[in-house]
Design a protein around this motif. Sequence first.
Motif, mmCIF file in Angstrom:
data_model
loop_
_atom_site.group_PDB
_atom_site.id
_atom_site.type_symbol
_atom_site.label_atom_id
_atom_site.label_comp_id
_atom_site.label_asym_id
_atom_site.label_seq_id
_atom_site.Cartn_x
_atom_site.Cartn_y
_atom_site.Cartn_z
ATOM 1 N N LYS A 284 0.830 -1.202 0.000
ATOM 2 C CA LYS A 284 0.000 0.000 0.000
ATOM 3 C C LYS A 284 0.866 1.254 0.000
ATOM 4 N N TYR A 292 -1.632 -8.639 6.511
ATOM 5 C CA TYR A 292 -3.010 -8.428 6.929
ATOM 6 C C TYR A 292 -3.651 -9.756 7.303
ATOM 7 N N GLY A 314 -17.352 0.181 7.901
ATOM 8 C CA GLY A 314 -17.108 1.582 8.213
ATOM 9 C C GLY A 314 -17.692 1.979 9.554
ATOM 10 N N ASN A 319 -10.730 0.025 8.614
ATOM 11 C CA ASN A 319 -10.326 0.309 7.237
ATOM 12 C C ASN A 319 -10.065 -1.007 6.506
ATOM 13 N N GLU A 321 -8.247 -2.917 3.901
ATOM 14 C CA GLU A 321 -7.004 -2.689 3.165
ATOM 15 C C GLU A 321 -7.047 -3.305 1.763
ATOM 16 N N VAL A 340 -7.599 -6.881 6.645
ATOM 17 C CA VAL A 340 -7.540 -5.780 7.610
ATOM 18 C C VAL A 340 -6.309 -5.935 8.495
#
Length: 361
Positions: A284, A292, A314, A319, A321, A340
């Motif tokens: 990222k 993750y 949300g 978040n 990923e 995540v």
Amino acid sequence: MRTALVIGTGLIGTSAALALNARGVQVFLEDHDQAQALTAAALGAGTAEAPPGPVDLAIVAVPPAHVATALADAMRRGVARAYIDVASVKGGPRRELEAMGRDLTGYLGTHPMAGKERSGPLAATADLFEGRPWVLTPTRDGDTEVLNLALELVALCRAVPVVMDADAHDRAVALVSHTPQLLSSLVAARLKGADETAVRLCGQGIRDVTRIAASDPAMWIDILSANPGPVADVLSEIAADLDETVRSLRALESADEDKRGSGAGGIEDVLRRGNAGRERVPGKHGAAPATYEIVAVYIGDQPGELARIFADAGRAGVNIEDVRIEHATGQQAGFIQLMVEPQAVPVLTAELRERGWSIRQ
């Protein structure tokens, strides 16, 4: 930059035109297939009418084999103050132009590292280049104004400029783009004559490996024909690894314990080298790849389900990923894999269960 001419309204050319037009640049579109230029214009990429005079920048977006000819023709007509191309091979076109005796002070080779399995203007999007590397290959005799216009183009397309030598670029894309295409196609080709029972067992792994095998063969013949040497060099090294891997696998079939041990060692070596290479692939934002955790959720194949699960994530303040969808064979359902941060797993799992989602352990 106030005006631009895009020559070649395929995926890349039309996507660049859409991005420029959306940011206030007057874009003119040109293609040997007028219907394709009109399609791009209808999508909002610009106008298919000829520019009334020289534009600020001409962007040549044609297959590598035709880049030099298209550039030479545009230069002869004097359609722009500066010229770039966006082909995936850089050394060959420049050498062809030099052989033609063209003045290259107003030219810069570039290559946006973005694409899709589908081609043509209908596949184009204004955000295709966002966050993606866009290679620039300036030379000492190049005009600074051309470089500045190219950098402005990259900024307007919200890409990330990367400066490289042309031949170094060609060796790099042979490794990270052209060879993967061939390997994906080679694996997918094994499925063509496979038993239907085997094909029904296809999971996410085979989908990941063969995704780009859906690409247009004609397009890739053009690309590979322009960069055959570097691609063959990489494939030769892979072929040597494959030979050694085959020998190791055969050794694992042996009744001799020493041979089986040697075979296991050979397989472990290639797997560990693969681990080490994978760790170098940027993650990222171009940083080192993070590790993750996956939260796998059962999801129905119906409108609104993806939006609902993202909204619920949300609400949990988590978040997402990355995401993958694993389809269930023969069913109108599947699993969505939400990647995540490890510490977010308990929070996300609890929130999704509370909202009625079924979590796969």
